[in-house]
Design an enzyme around this catalytic site. Structure first.
Site, short mmCIF file in Angstrom:
data_model
loop_
_atom_site.label_atom_id
_atom_site.label_comp_id
_atom_site.label_asym_id
_atom_site.label_seq_id
_atom_site.Cartn_x
_atom_site.Cartn_y
_atom_site.Cartn_z
N GLU A 51 60.79 61.09 48.56
CA GLU A 51 59.44 60.72 49.02
C GLU A 51 59.47 59.82 50.26
OE1 GLU A 51 60.44 60.62 45.90
OE2 GLU A 51 59.02 61.74 44.65
N PHE A 113 54.77 56.40 30.52
CA PHE A 113 55.87 56.96 31.29
C PHE A 113 55.43 57.17 32.76
CE2 PHE A 113 58.19 60.84 32.73
CZ PHE A 113 59.44 60.25 32.85
N GLN A 114 56.19 56.61 33.66
CA GLN A 114 55.95 56.71 35.10
C GLN A 114 54.62 56.10 35.56
OE1 GLN A 114 56.85 60.83 36.27
NE2 GLN A 114 58.99 60.20 36.51
N LYS A 163 45.44 61.47 36.64
CA LYS A 163 45.77 62.87 36.33
C LYS A 163 44.56 63.67 35.85
CE LYS A 163 48.80 65.86 33.76
NZ LYS A 163 50.21 66.18 33.62
N MET A 468 74.21 46.44 65.39
CA MET A 468 73.28 45.40 65.79
C MET A 468 73.54 44.10 65.03
SD MET A 468 71.10 44.76 67.98
CE MET A 468 69.77 45.71 68.65
C1 LIG Z 1 66.43 49.44 55.67
C2 LIG Z 1 67.11 48.41 56.53
N1 LIG Z 1 68.12 47.67 56.04
C3 LIG Z 1 68.72 46.75 56.82
C4 LIG Z 1 68.33 46.55 58.10
C5 LIG Z 1 68.99 45.48 58.96
N2 LIG Z 1 69.65 46.09 60.15
C6 LIG Z 1 69.08 46.13 61.36
S1 LIG Z 1 70.01 46.94 62.49
C7 LIG Z 1 71.23 47.19 61.37
C8 LIG Z 1 72.50 47.92 61.76
C9 LIG Z 1 72.24 49.33 62.13
O1 LIG Z 1 73.46 50.02 62.14
P1 LIG Z 1 73.56 51.49 62.64
O2 LIG Z 1 72.50 52.32 62.04
O3 LIG Z 1 74.96 51.95 62.44
O4 LIG Z 1 73.21 51.37 64.18
P2 LIG Z 1 73.94 50.60 65.38
O5 LIG Z 1 73.33 49.24 65.45
O6 LIG Z 1 75.40 50.57 65.09
O7 LIG Z 1 73.58 51.43 66.56
C10 LIG Z 1 70.90 46.65 60.12
C11 LIG Z 1 71.78 46.66 58.93
C12 LIG Z 1 67.24 47.33 58.57
N3 LIG Z 1 66.74 47.20 59.79
N4 LIG Z 1 66.67 48.26 57.79
#
Ligand SMILES: Cc1ncc(C[n+]2csc(CCOP(=O)(O)OP(=O)(O)O)c2C)c(N)n1
Length: 556
Positions: A51, A113-114, A163, A468
């Protein structure tokens, strides 16, 4: 004519011009899905893997088509799986209507349930939400939901339906949907005149365009406005594509990873006109130091945004297109040659930071994609360094061609959003830039892309790290790389093939163009394992809370 609640949902969708919906069935929407079977020639349903993917797909569909995205989910876990997608749409003001089922009236409140109070759960992440307990209210509520989602400042609306409401019958007559007029109520002639005279007095104007320009389809009016005011212009990440990146007046992205020219122009202008932008912390960093020599004019459809993050000197609350039309009609063309030249000089002096030569630099990959796909392609991203590199160096020229999670920063958004974009724009190329971290969050949606034969090119900027976050650890945590080294063993080529698609690897610069060309010829989803160096940084960057012109340009 008598219809069941389930049929009424389908009829109301048709009434609203909906021909595509995303979703996933379950016990408490089984009657809805049964009714949809009869409408399958008029309402195309895209079954996703999860979803969350459906919600992101509805969101991507809405961003790129300008229509309202629709998503269905069952009660409980189906509904809670929508939450991130709804929050994502909420933060970026994207019109989405989510329709969930819930347990029957007699089971409500008994931890059936759910059963989940999705109305309560989604209250903070939707523009509005409803629970429908009586079939007689259903059509009225759905019509309202569509109106609320798309009018004023758009956003997601959830309609939770018990429902038994899907099963019950009532009289139903089709109604023409209420036309959504641009929000103009609060725009007063004096406000426009005041803004015009502020522009007339300004010697160093600067325009900041946000996502509101795209939402109100005001790019043409913005272009005219920029030329009339004779002002440099910057864009927030949500505004990218609202003004052509190759125009000499464009100074580049603004904010934490914005261009130096934009930062200098914002902090040296005497008038900053922000249109459809909400002064997020990623844009202003330190409110005390932002545009400190300028009077600030804020034009926004949402009155609640005025003076929320930054104190403004003048504001106009209204639809961006309408306000810009008014301003353009009253404004005589200005000239600010000296100022514009000064800004252009900054642009020359501080060009955006290019990747290293002779390696697979992310910048080179992104620019090569643009060379191959042209200006009409839709570019989606996930969240991380790859997202910002794309925002910095992909030359977006048209609105609704950039799909990214701006406000919530949702890793795992990209693939679902790319699917929604491709479904809504079958004749356009869709390319997704993702990171190895982000891609792993929702790569299950490869099944949806393959099932629907969507020729999306997915470029995994594979740096083997959560780039990042690692970059922040480099800068602020003395290179203690805690849990950001992925080194996953995933074979992306096999992975793509396993889902029915094609996979390629790019590991040297000479491969970039030929592999991308081959990928763009495929008629099925393609995953490219694009191996880049783990130490490439996103630069410039402004540490949180520092003035935006105090940019860090090297982390070594
Ligand atoms: C759902 C979620 N969890 C954690 C983060 C924190 N976060 C921001 S950027 C990042 C790293 C992203 O890594 P990647 O997708 O490999 O991209 P890159 O920065 O290496 O290009 C994280 C963990 C987020 N933005 N969203």
């Amino acid at each position: 004519m008598k219809k069941t609640g389930a049929q009424i949902v389908a009829e109301c969708l048709l009434e609203q011009g909906v021909d595509t919906a995303f979703g996933y069935p379950g016990g408490n929407v089984i009657n809805l899905y049964d009714a949809l079977f009869e409408y399958s020639d008029r309402i195309k349903h895209i079954l996703t893997a999860h979803e969350q993917g459906a919600a992101h797909a509805a969101d991507g569909y809405a961003r790129t088509t300008g229509k309202t995205g629709v998503v269905f989910a069952t009660s409980g876990p189906g509904a809670t799986n929508l939450v991130t997608g709804l929050a994502n749409a909420f933060m970026d003001s994207i019109p989405v209507v989510a329709i969930t089922g819930n347990v029957t009236s007699s089971q409500l409140g008994r931890d059936t349930f759910q059963e989940i109070d999705i109305f309560g759960v989604t209250m903070p992440v939707t523009k509005h939400n409803f629970i429908v307990k009586n079939v007689k209210d259903l059509a009225k509520v759905l019509r309202k939901a569509f109106y609320i989602a798309a009018s004023g400042r758009p956003g997601p609306v959830l309609v939770d339906i018990l429902k038994d409401v899907f099963i019950a019958t009532t009289d139903f007559e089709t109604e023409k949907p209420k036309t959504i007029e641009p929000y103009t109520e609060k725009v007063r002639e004096e406000d426009i005149d005041e803004c015009v005279s502020m522009i007339e007095m300004s010697k160093r104007p600067m325009i900041m365009a946000g996502g509101g320009i795209i939402l109100s389809n005001a790019s043409k009016e913005l272009y005219e406005f920029v030329k009339k005011v004779d002002s440099p212009v910057t864009q927030t990440i949500m505004g990218l594509g609202s003004f052509p990146a190759d125009d000499p007046y464009y100074t580049g992205l603004t904010g934490m990873h914005g261009s130096k020219a934009s930062a200098l122009a914002v902090n040296n202008c005497d008038l900053l006109i922000a249109i459809g932008a909400r002064f997020s912390d990623r844009v202003i960093s330190s409110a005390a130091h932002f545009a400190k020599r300028a009077k600030i004019v804020h034009i926004d459809v949402d009155a609640a945004e005025i003076n929320k993050n930054i104190k403004t000197h003048h504001s106009i609350v209204g639809d961006a297109k309408y306000v810009l039309e008014k301003l353009n009609s009253k404004l005589s063309p200005r000239k600010h040659t000296e100022w514009v030249n000064e800004v252009l000089e900054w642009k020359k002096q501080y060009p955006h930071i290019e990747g290293a030569e002779n390696v697979v630099s992310p910048q080179y990959v992104i620019e090569t994609v643009h060379d191959l796909v042209g200006d009409d392609a839709i570019i989606a991203t996930d969240v991380g360094q790859h997202q910002i590199w794309t925002a910095q160096c992909y030359p977006f020229k048209k609105p609704r061609t950039f799909v990214t999670s701006g406000g919530l920063g949702t890793m795992g958004f990209g693939l679902g959003a790319a699917i929604g974009s491709q479904i809504g724009n079958p004749d356009k190329r869709v390319v997704l830039f993702t990171g190895d971290g982000s891609f792993h969050m929702n790569l299950n949606e490869l099944v949806t892309a393959n099932m629907n034969g969507l020729p999306i090119v997915i470029i995994v900027m594979n740096n083997h790290v959560l780039g990042m976050v690692r970059q922040w650890q480099k800068l602020f945590f003395d290179k203690r790389f805690s849990q950001t080294t992925l080194d996953r063993k995933t074979d992306y080529v096999k992975l793509s093939e396993a889902f029915g698609g094609v996979g390629y690897v790019i590991d040297k610069k000479e491969d970039v163009k030929p592999v991308l060309k081959k990928a763009l010829e495929c008629k099925v989803p393609v995953v490219i394992d694009c191996r880049i160096d783990r130490d490439v940084n996103v630069l410039p960057m402004v540490p949180s809370g520092r003035p935006i012109d105090e940019q860090v340009t090297s982390l070594d």
